[in-house]
Design a protein around this motif. Structure first.
Motif, PDB file in Angstrom:
ATOM      1  N   LEU A 157      30.639  60.015  57.632  1.00  0.00           N
ATOM      2  CA  LEU A 157      30.465  61.477  57.690  1.00  0.00           C
ATOM      3  C   LEU A 157      31.463  62.088  58.663  1.00  0.00           C
ATOM      4  O   LEU A 157      32.141  63.073  58.357  1.00  0.00           O
ATOM      5  N   TRP A 158      31.569  61.473  59.826  1.00  0.00           N
ATOM      6  CA  TRP A 158      32.534  61.933  60.828  1.00  0.00           C
ATOM      7  C   TRP A 158      33.952  61.793  60.289  1.00  0.00           C
ATOM      8  O   TRP A 158      34.806  62.661  60.491  1.00  0.00           O
ATOM      9  N   GLY A 159      34.191  60.705  59.554  1.00  0.00           N
ATOM     10  CA  GLY A 159      35.513  60.449  58.983  1.00  0.00           C
ATOM     11  C   GLY A 159      35.934  61.526  57.999  1.00  0.00           C
ATOM     12  O   GLY A 159      37.070  61.986  58.005  1.00  0.00           O
ATOM     13  N   ILE A 160      35.003  61.940  57.130  1.00  0.00           N
ATOM     14  CA  ILE A 160      35.346  62.977  56.146  1.00  0.00           C
ATOM     15  C   ILE A 160      35.590  64.313  56.828  1.00  0.00           C
ATOM     16  O   ILE A 160      36.583  64.985  56.589  1.00  0.00           O
ATOM     17  N   ILE A 161      34.642  64.703  57.707  1.00  0.00           N
ATOM     18  CA  ILE A 161      34.626  66.099  58.134  1.00  0.00           C
ATOM     19  C   ILE A 161      35.473  66.343  59.383  1.00  0.00           C
ATOM     20  O   ILE A 161      36.119  67.372  59.505  1.00  0.00           O
ATOM     21  N   VAL A 162      35.484  65.383  60.318  1.00  0.00           N
ATOM     22  CA  VAL A 162      36.230  65.600  61.555  1.00  0.00           C
ATOM     23  C   VAL A 162      37.581  64.883  61.533  1.00  0.00           C
ATOM     24  O   VAL A 162      38.637  65.487  61.743  1.00  0.00           O
ATOM     25  N   LEU A 163      37.541  63.564  61.275  1.00  0.00           N
ATOM     26  CA  LEU A 163      38.765  62.764  61.391  1.00  0.00           C
ATOM     27  C   LEU A 163      39.785  63.097  60.309  1.00  0.00           C
ATOM     28  O   LEU A 163      40.976  63.279  60.596  1.00  0.00           O
ATOM     29  N   GLY A 164      39.307  63.228  59.050  1.00  0.00           N
ATOM     30  CA  GLY A 164      40.216  63.447  57.928  1.00  0.00           C
ATOM     31  C   GLY A 164      41.151  64.634  58.122  1.00  0.00           C
ATOM     32  O   GLY A 164      42.374  64.481  58.039  1.00  0.00           O
ATOM     33  N   PRO A 165      40.601  65.819  58.397  1.00  0.00           N
ATOM     34  CA  PRO A 165      41.477  66.985  58.603  1.00  0.00           C
ATOM     35  C   PRO A 165      42.460  66.797  59.764  1.00  0.00           C
ATOM     36  O   PRO A 165      43.609  67.241  59.659  1.00  0.00           O
ATOM     37  N   VAL A 166      42.032  66.133  60.857  1.00  0.00           N
ATOM     38  CA  VAL A 166      42.947  65.904  61.981  1.00  0.00           C
ATOM     39  C   VAL A 166      44.105  65.013  61.542  1.00  0.00           C
ATOM     40  O   VAL A 166      45.277  65.295  61.825  1.00  0.00           O
ATOM     41  N   LEU A 167      43.787  63.929  60.811  1.00  0.00           N
ATOM     42  CA  LEU A 167      44.837  63.034  60.335  1.00  0.00           C
ATOM     43  C   LEU A 167      45.770  63.783  59.387  1.00  0.00           C
ATOM     44  O   LEU A 167      46.998  63.667  59.469  1.00  0.00           O
ATOM     45  N   ARG A 168      45.188  64.600  58.475  1.00  0.00           N
ATOM     46  CA  ARG A 168      45.986  65.315  57.480  1.00  0.00           C
ATOM     47  C   ARG A 168      46.929  66.325  58.141  1.00  0.00           C
ATOM     48  O   ARG A 168      48.083  66.436  57.777  1.00  0.00           O
ATOM     49  N   ASP A 169      46.412  67.050  59.139  1.00  0.00           N
ATOM     50  CA  ASP A 169      47.200  68.144  59.714  1.00  0.00           C
ATOM     51  C   ASP A 169      48.169  67.687  60.793  1.00  0.00           C
ATOM     52  O   ASP A 169      49.191  68.327  61.013  1.00  0.00           O
ATOM     53  N   HIS A 170      47.830  66.615  61.513  1.00  0.00           N
ATOM     54  CA  HIS A 170      48.667  66.251  62.652  1.00  0.00           C
ATOM     55  C   HIS A 170      49.295  64.866  62.544  1.00  0.00           C
ATOM     56  O   HIS A 170      50.504  64.719  62.647  1.00  0.00           O
ATOM     57  N   VAL A 171      48.446  63.835  62.309  1.00  0.00           N
ATOM     58  CA  VAL A 171      48.955  62.466  62.393  1.00  0.00           C
ATOM     59  C   VAL A 171      49.861  62.123  61.216  1.00  0.00           C
ATOM     60  O   VAL A 171      50.967  61.608  61.390  1.00  0.00           O
ATOM     61  N   GLU A 172      49.400  62.437  59.988  1.00  0.00           N
ATOM     62  CA  GLU A 172      50.162  62.037  58.810  1.00  0.00           C
ATOM     63  C   GLU A 172      51.530  62.729  58.729  1.00  0.00           C
ATOM     64  O   GLU A 172      52.534  62.060  58.471  1.00  0.00           O
ATOM     65  N   PRO A 173      51.618  64.059  58.954  1.00  0.00           N
ATOM     66  CA  PRO A 173      52.956  64.683  58.965  1.00  0.00           C
ATOM     67  C   PRO A 173      53.870  64.079  60.032  1.00  0.00           C
ATOM     68  O   PRO A 173      55.063  63.847  59.784  1.00  0.00           O
ATOM     69  N   ALA A 174      53.310  63.788  61.219  1.00  0.00           N
ATOM     70  CA  ALA A 174      54.134  63.213  62.280  1.00  0.00           C
ATOM     71  C   ALA A 174      54.659  61.841  61.888  1.00  0.00           C
ATOM     72  O   ALA A 174      55.842  61.539  62.069  1.00  0.00           O
ATOM     73  N   LEU A 175      53.778  60.992  61.321  1.00  0.00           N
ATOM     74  CA  LEU A 175      54.210  59.660  60.886  1.00  0.00           C
ATOM     75  C   LEU A 175      55.238  59.777  59.767  1.00  0.00           C
ATOM     76  O   LEU A 175      56.224  59.035  59.724  1.00  0.00           O
ATOM     77  N   HIS A 176      55.026  60.743  58.845  1.00  0.00           N
ATOM     78  CA  HIS A 176      55.931  60.896  57.721  1.00  0.00           C
ATOM     79  C   HIS A 176      57.323  61.323  58.196  1.00  0.00           C
ATOM     80  O   HIS A 176      58.340  60.835  57.714  1.00  0.00           O
ATOM     81  N   SER A 177      57.354  62.226  59.188  1.00  0.00           N
ATOM     82  CA  SER A 177      58.667  62.724  59.596  1.00  0.00           C
ATOM     83  C   SER A 177      59.408  61.723  60.475  1.00  0.00           C
ATOM     84  O   SER A 177      60.633  61.679  60.465  1.00  0.00           O
TER      85      SER A 177
END
Lengths: 301, 325
Positions: free
Chosen positions: B137-157
């Protein structure tokens, strides 16, 4: 003399500084790792407390789900059916698993020859390692096919998950009971079965209770087996384990998959109740464990 | 404890003293039956899972393992996507969790001041007590958006030239989110086993190294790590088994993509356990035995993994018992 002294002393000094720097940075990384783990726990607990706390209400605990609530927003809606179901399923599972677990432990520790002892121990560890979803599908094949889902099937699946935990912890405390107690009792002519049940087992009550509470805390949040064995669409509060019963983990799972923020809010509230129960249970188990261990070691003197 | 203790064995031997007391026979019989029951249970689990998957076994055979796709309309099911998903998520989680767990164990055994040692140990164990559905539940609602907005773009770039770090996900769910969630779940398992191993390293060895003038890190690298190597491997294997078997939390965050294998970690995927959890209640026809087949794969894998890990653990425990004498 002085020039030679400076060069021979400075070179090892540089190396020492480098070694110290490596040491410091590794120590720092270890501190960081511990901080990350504690931080994750803090963030998860805080998220659940903050989002669940505002939604927690008396209605949530006492009113069942209401399908009309989606259309009539003023209807008070809770998750009482999930709480009732969890109570029945986990209670029955405990009644099933604890006596059997204690008996297995008594056999392993008091009767079994060494080879059998190791064999059963290995079997318990392997059983403990089987994924919950596989246990769920096993119980589905055993009890649900042809009969339909039921609270009993869910309880049985949870009991299978609890058995190795209860047996393991009981074996551990039985091994702590000093042999002087067994010898004294047998030496007085008390039969073996009365020695085991009347002298040895009472010493372990604290430890058995600890193991039981930890096992209950572990399975209270178990979702996968209940999804397969006791899932239900109805919304009435039910206490009869012959029928399928809803449960708290299932409620969290289903509400978390929903797109509606209101459902998410109730999922957080249910998660908060579950988490509080589990944290209180594990803390009291920890407290019980230290207390009973002290008592057993004192009994031997 | 590992030595042979004659008195200890004697007080536990069946029917020592007077033979054949009815109460003794009854207790031994009942307790023995319970122990036998535990063994029978293992056999019954295997039997039922094989029995349930038989139609799928005869239809697909071993080709099931390598077939990509899950088409219930045309009865063309395969496990390749799920096996791939399980391998990537659990190895990824192991890669992240192992160094962290080693660090935590070192902190708790070698570095932490006495006053925080107990409470940090308790906190890490509490992390293990949080139910997977709550982490999900925490993964979907809290962690997922953080990873999508911050971590994943940073790793991609920064690391985008590696195909693993492709286009970030749009929903915050996917293989990468599952890896992070699984890391959180196996971290306490690996670290608590490793901690106990490190506690078992004899103090004389550590003192001897420190007495030769090594720094603490050199002592850890030269004494603690080699001593605990086998046990750490066993802890990693147990963590791997746990990660592969986790159904609910992964089902919540992995994005459930059943028909393609992607090397981009930010894409969706699926694992056998999560597939069963998501699909079983809606399944009919040949899909039910196919899901049993997935469970059979999980069962075979977890039996293998656990047996290997337990054998290693026992061997290490025996060696440490001998060294302590």
């Amino acid at each position: 003399m002085s020039a030679v002294g400076v060069t021979t002393l400075r070179r090892p000094n540089d190396r020492l500084l480098r070694r110290r720097a490596a040491n410091r940075s590794m120590e720092l990384l270890a501190w960081l790792a511990a901080a990350i783990a504690v931080g994750i726990l803090g963030v998860v607990v805080w998220s659940v407390a903050r989002r669940g706390g505002s939604e927690l209400s008396w209605n949530l605990l006492t009113k069942p789900q209401n399908q009309a609530a989606a259309y009539l927003p003023n209807i008070q809606e809770g998750l009482a059916n999930a709480f009732a179901g969890s109570l029945v399923i986990v209670g029955l599972a405990t009644l099933l698993a604890v006596p059997v677990g204690i008996l297995v432990a008594i056999y392993v520790n008091e009767f079994a020859p060494r080879a059998v002892r190791n064999g059963v121990g290995l079997a318990l560890d392997v059983l403990n390692g089987i994924p919950a979803i596989v246990i769920g599908i096993f119980v589905y094949g055993l009890l649900v096919v042809g009969r339909g889902p039921s609270g009993f099937a869910g309880s049985f699946a949870l009991a299978v998950l609890m058995l190795p935990l209860v047996a393991r912890s009981t074996i551990e405390v039985l091994a702590l009971v000093p042999d002087s107690l067994r010898e004294a009792s047998l030496g007085l002519g008390v039969p073996r079965w009365r020695t085991t049940l009347g002298i040895v087992l009472p010493q372990t009550i604290g430890g058995v209770l600890t193991g039981t509470v930890l096992a209950v805390a572990r399975v209270a949040g178990e979702t996968a087996p209940l999804l397969l064995c006791s899932s239900i669409v109805g919304t009435a509060i039910g206490w009869n384990p012959h029928h399928a019963l809803f449960s708290v983990p299932l409620a969290i799972f289903e509400l978390s998959e929903s797109p509606s923020p209101a459902d998410h809010a109730r999922a957080w509230a249910a998660a908060l109740v579950l988490l509080l129960f589990i944290l209180v249970a594990s803390l009291s188990a920890r407290w019980l464990a230290t207390r009973s261990r002290r008592k057993i070691t004192r009994a031997g003197r | 404890m590992s030595t042979y203790d004659a008195t200890r064995e004697a007080t536990r031997r069946p029917f020592s003293g007077r033979r054949g007391r009815p109460g003794d026979i009854v207790l031994q019989g009942v307790a023995g039956a319970a122990a036998l029951g535990a063994l029978v249970l293992l056999g019954l689990i295997a039997y039922k899972v094989v029995q349930g998957s038989r139609p799928a076994l005869s239809t697909f055979g071993l080709g099931f393992l390598t077939h990509i796709g899950w088409d219930t309309v045309h009865n063309s099911m395969g496990a390749a996507v799920f096996i791939f998903g399980a391998a990537v998520t659990s190895f990824g989680a192991l890669l992240l969790a192992t160094p962290l767990a080693l660090g935590i164990a070192l902190f708790l055994t070698e570095l932490a001041p006495r006053w925080i040692r107990g409470s940090v140990t308790a906190l890490v164990e509490t992390l293990a007590a949080i139910p997977s559905v709550v982490i999900g539940l925490w993964g979907i609602i809290v962690l997922g958006p953080v990873l999508r907005d911050h971590v994943e773009p940073a790793l991609h770039s920064t690391l985008g030239f590696i195909p693993l770090f492709g286009t970030p996900s749009s929903a915050g769910t996917g293989i990468f989110t599952a890896i992070v969630v699984l890391t959180i779940m196996i971290l306490p398992i690996i670290s608590s086993i490793t901690r106990e191993l490190f506690l078992g390293v004899p103090g004389e060895l550590k003192e001897a190294a420190l007495g030769l003038g090594t720094t603490r890190w050199e002592m850890i690298r030269g004494v603690v790590f080699p001593y605990a190597r086998g046990g750490v491997a066993a802890a990693m294997i147990l963590g791997l088994g746990r990660a592969i078997g986790e159904a609910i939390a992964v089902a919540q965050v992995i994005g459930a993509v059943d028909n393609q294998i992607s090397w981009n970690l930010f894409d969706g995927g699926n694992t056998p356990a999560a597939k069963i959890a998501l699909e079983f209640t809606n399944a009919s026809g040949l899909e039910v035995p196919s899901l049993f087949y997935l469970a059979l794969i999980l069962l075979v894998f977890s039996l293998g993994v656990n047996t290997v890990a337990q054998v290693i653990v026992r061997r290490v425990a025996r060696r440490q018992g001998l060294a302590a004498q």
